[in-house]
Design an enzyme around this catalytic site. Structure first.
Site, PDB file in Angstrom:
ATOM      1  N   TYR A 173      -9.911  -4.185   5.470  1.00  0.00           N
ATOM      2  CA  TYR A 173     -10.271  -5.221   4.502  1.00  0.00           C
ATOM      3  C   TYR A 173     -11.600  -5.887   4.888  1.00  0.00           C
ATOM      4  CZ  TYR A 173      -5.517  -4.326   3.015  1.00  0.00           C
ATOM      5  OH  TYR A 173      -4.363  -3.707   2.586  1.00  0.00           O
ATOM      6  N   CYS A 343      16.237  -0.095  10.052  1.00  0.00           N
ATOM      7  CA  CYS A 343      15.274   0.660   9.250  1.00  0.00           C
ATOM      8  C   CYS A 343      15.248   2.111   9.704  1.00  0.00           C
ATOM      9  CB  CYS A 343      13.895   0.027   9.394  1.00  0.00           C
ATOM     10  SG  CYS A 343      12.537   1.018   8.730  1.00  0.00           S
ATOM     11  N   CYS A 349       9.862   1.912   0.915  1.00  0.00           N
ATOM     12  CA  CYS A 349       9.197   0.638   0.610  1.00  0.00           C
ATOM     13  C   CYS A 349       7.723   0.856   0.296  1.00  0.00           C
ATOM     14  CB  CYS A 349       9.360  -0.335   1.766  1.00  0.00           C
ATOM     15  SG  CYS A 349       8.862   0.312   3.384  1.00  0.00           S
TER      16      CYS A 349
END
Length: 649
Positions: A173, A343, A349
């Site tokens: 980012y 998990c 997801c």
């Protein structure tokens, strides 16, 4: 295990955290289109706070709604109107004793121009990938404007009651782009040397300090970008950045890994071993004096405790484990780690969020993101001991049984096999998937604790079930494999699931028909056994419909064996010498020589079986794959939903 380290309070700047468990920032797409915390999002975080987590670092929170819109439902603090809902979020989290940081984010070149209507911003106009959108190089005025947006967002966060902020300088980012030698090719004061590349984030940190004083600031970076390309940093480069940031007075650092080119180092599929990257976090812990938060593929509290004992980090970051079971921390504290739904790294997801641009869901937790709708206090406990029968002990049947029992029905689960788990007993056998046994174990434990009467080795005929006088019958019998009887010689073929289970041993060369997930997992096993393999696929590509991360992971192990792959080919016959297939592009028929022909052609529903039970006068509900063939996510979700809304006639 007492988990002494895990439940020792810790400090970040002036803040005391009740334990060493931190919820990693993970996108959800639960916010509204204005970036406000919706009731759905608030209920989701409340569940994790109530579940015992020490600190929540919420999902990436946009500081700019003009030049940075990564999704249409990302959380934001870009405007004053975002504060009101954010305050409700922080107050709700605080009510349960947890702390919460907002992770402040700007996408830079990763933004979506389709949403902003503007060319993306970046330090040097370098696209995220060579084929990606070309962004615009930021001017000095742009830089100042975006820095001010970070600072203004931090001020809003404090006003809304956040306990601190985290600056997102990882995963490609905007802040990462400034730190990066690959993305940042500027020749002014914001490019070149490490000091110059850090200047953008340094000035944001200084601006927040000037406005908010001793307000906790975390920075998330990738400790090692693990990307073999010039300009991406390794562990040495990550440590240099961290030491520089520590000197700027930040309160803690949050270590992830990978880059925009290597997401698997950040969010790993099931083939990665927990702790495979712990050497990175430990290097930061040894080099810095500020607290270190770190992800390490943590699926259970024993491993979290081990990491803390080894001095790998000061706080353990729990990511997808908080999706799968929001009560992870409470169950560990109560001394019941066996009750945690761990998990399984199936990537469902991420497939939902990144693959399909849909709100996140979890294969093991059907309430994820729907806590506001399926509130436990609203569950109708009107079973009154009336009998119901669940047929099938796979994931859908077990989940269905658990919810029905919680509602007060007298639940009998009939399983024709000698063990519970259904098709999970197949799914757990391919390489790297043994952890699925844990899912079987925890669902079985929940069912027994709920009072479900489990009867193994019991065939559920309509007559036997009718004799039990149930007010409802739930058929969770899975989906049988497709075996096209119209194909000559089809009886000579074997099923992929029988190969995986070891019921059938392949002989000689193998022709595998169908390359869905079961087909590819079977292919991996067959190749590991040393067989020559030809993969036949009717579609134009192999693995159609499989999420690319999972597909690429499996193919990375299949491809080195150099199997023959025939796409756009259809099985027309099975013979004693192999398989006859038709090239759908040319119409040509060819023979694939094989000693074993394996079918992986998908599955079909159980509507005919349901009709048999209905004819016997039984009120029948199809559950999970018996209704709509699919994966574990659909099975568990179907079992949950059908049981939640069931009304006895």
């Amino acid at each position: 295990m007492a988990y002494e380290k895990l439940f020792t309070p810790g400090r970040i700047g002036p803040l005391t955290i009740r334990n060493r468990a931190v919820m990693s920032p993970m996108g959800t797409d639960f916010a509204d289109t204005n970036g406000n915390a919706s009731p759905r999002l608030i209920a989701y975080y409340a569940e994790r706070a109530k579940g015992g987590i020490g600190l929540i670092i919420n999902e990436y929170t946009g500081v700019d709604d003009v030049d940075s819109i990564p999704t249409q439902h990302n959380l934001r603090m870009a405007q004053d109107y975002n504060v009101k809902a954010a305050e409700e979020l922080t107050e709700t989290v605080h009510m349960y004793g947890a702390k919460i940081f907002a992770q402040l984010h700007h996408g830079g070149a990763t933004s979506k121009s389709a949403f902003t209507g503007r060319q993306n911003l970046s330090p040097s106009g370098v696209p995220m990938t060579p084929a990606g959108e070309v962004p615009r190089e930021m001017t000095l005025e742009d830089i100042k404007r975006v820095q001010d947006k970070f600072i203004a967002a931090a001020v809003r966060c404090k006003k809304a009651g956040y306990d601190g902020v985290e600056l997102h300088a990882a995963h490609g980012y905007l802040m990462t782009q400034f730190l990066s030698e690959y993305y940042n090719r500027r020749t002014d004061q914001y490019g070149g040397s490490l000091e110059n590349r850090c200047r953008f984030i340094d000035e944001v940190i200084a601006g927040i300090r000037a406005k908010l004083g001793n307000y906790p600031i975390s920075v998330r970076i990738c400790g090692d970008e693990m990307t073999d390309h010039p300009g991406f940093w390794n562990l040495e480069g990550g440590l240099a950045i961290a030491k520089h940031l520590e000197a700027q007075g930040i309160d803690c650092i949050n270590i992830s890994n990978g880059s925009s080119w290597n997401g698997n180092a950040n969010c790993e599929p099931f083939s990665y071993t927990p702790g495979w990257k712990k050497h990175v976090a430990k290097a930061f812990k040894e080099a810095l004096s500020i607290p270190v938060i770190a992800t390490n593929t943590i699926k259970d509290p024993d491993f979290a405790e081990q990491l803390l004992e080894e001095g790998v980090s000061d706080f353990v970051a729990l990511g997808r484990s908080q999706f799968a079971d929001p009560e992870f921390v409470n169950k560990a504290k109560a001394g019941h780690p066996e009750k945690i739904r761990n998990c399984i790294a199936c990537m469902y997801c991420r497939e939902r969020l990144l693959g399909n641009a849909m709100p996140v869901q979890c294969a093991l937790n059907p309430r994820l993101g729907r806590e506001y709708r399926y509130r436990w206090q609203d569950l109708q406990k009107n079973g009154e001991g009336r009998p119901v029968v669940v047929v099938g002990g796979g994931p859908g049947g077990l989940e269905c049984s658990i919810i029905l029992a919680k509602r007060g029905f007298a639940v009998t689960l009939l399983e024709k096999g000698e063990t519970l788990g259904g098709t999970l007993n197949i799914a757990k056998l391919p390489p790297f998937k043994a952890n699925i046994q844990g899912t079987i174990d925890v669902l079985a434990l929940e069912a027994r604790e709920a009072g479900v009467d489990i009867r193994l080795n019991t065939e559920a005929t309509p007559e036997r079930v009718a004799a039990m006088n149930p007010v409802g019958v739930f058929l969770a019998v899975g989906a049988p494999p497709v075996v096209p009887k119209s194909i000559p010689g089809i009886e000579k073929a074997v099923l992929a699931e029988d190969v995986i289970l070891g019921k059938v041993r392949c002989a000689g060369d193998v022709a595998l028909i169908g390359t869905g997930l079961t087909g590819l997992e079977c292919a991996e096993m067959v190749l590991d056994q040393g067989h020559q393999l030809t993969m036949v696929e009717m579609n134009a590509t192999v693995g159609q419909g499989i999420y690319n991360v999972v597909f690429n992971d499996i193919m990375s192990r299949i491809t080195p064996h150099s199997p023959t792959i025939l796409t756009s080919h259809q099985l027309t016959a099975v013979t004693d010498s192999g398989a006859e297939v038709k090239d759908l592009s040319t119409g040509e028929t060819k023979t694939v020589a094989a000693g074993t022909v394996v079918l992986a052609l998908g599955t079909r529903n159980q509507a005919p079986l349901a009709a048999e039970f209905e004819t016997a006068g039984l009120s029948t509900v199809l559950v999970g794959s018996a209704e709509t063939p699919g994966r574990i996510a659909g099975a568990i979700r179907g079992g949950f939903e059908k049981a939640w809304v069931f009304e006895a006639e």
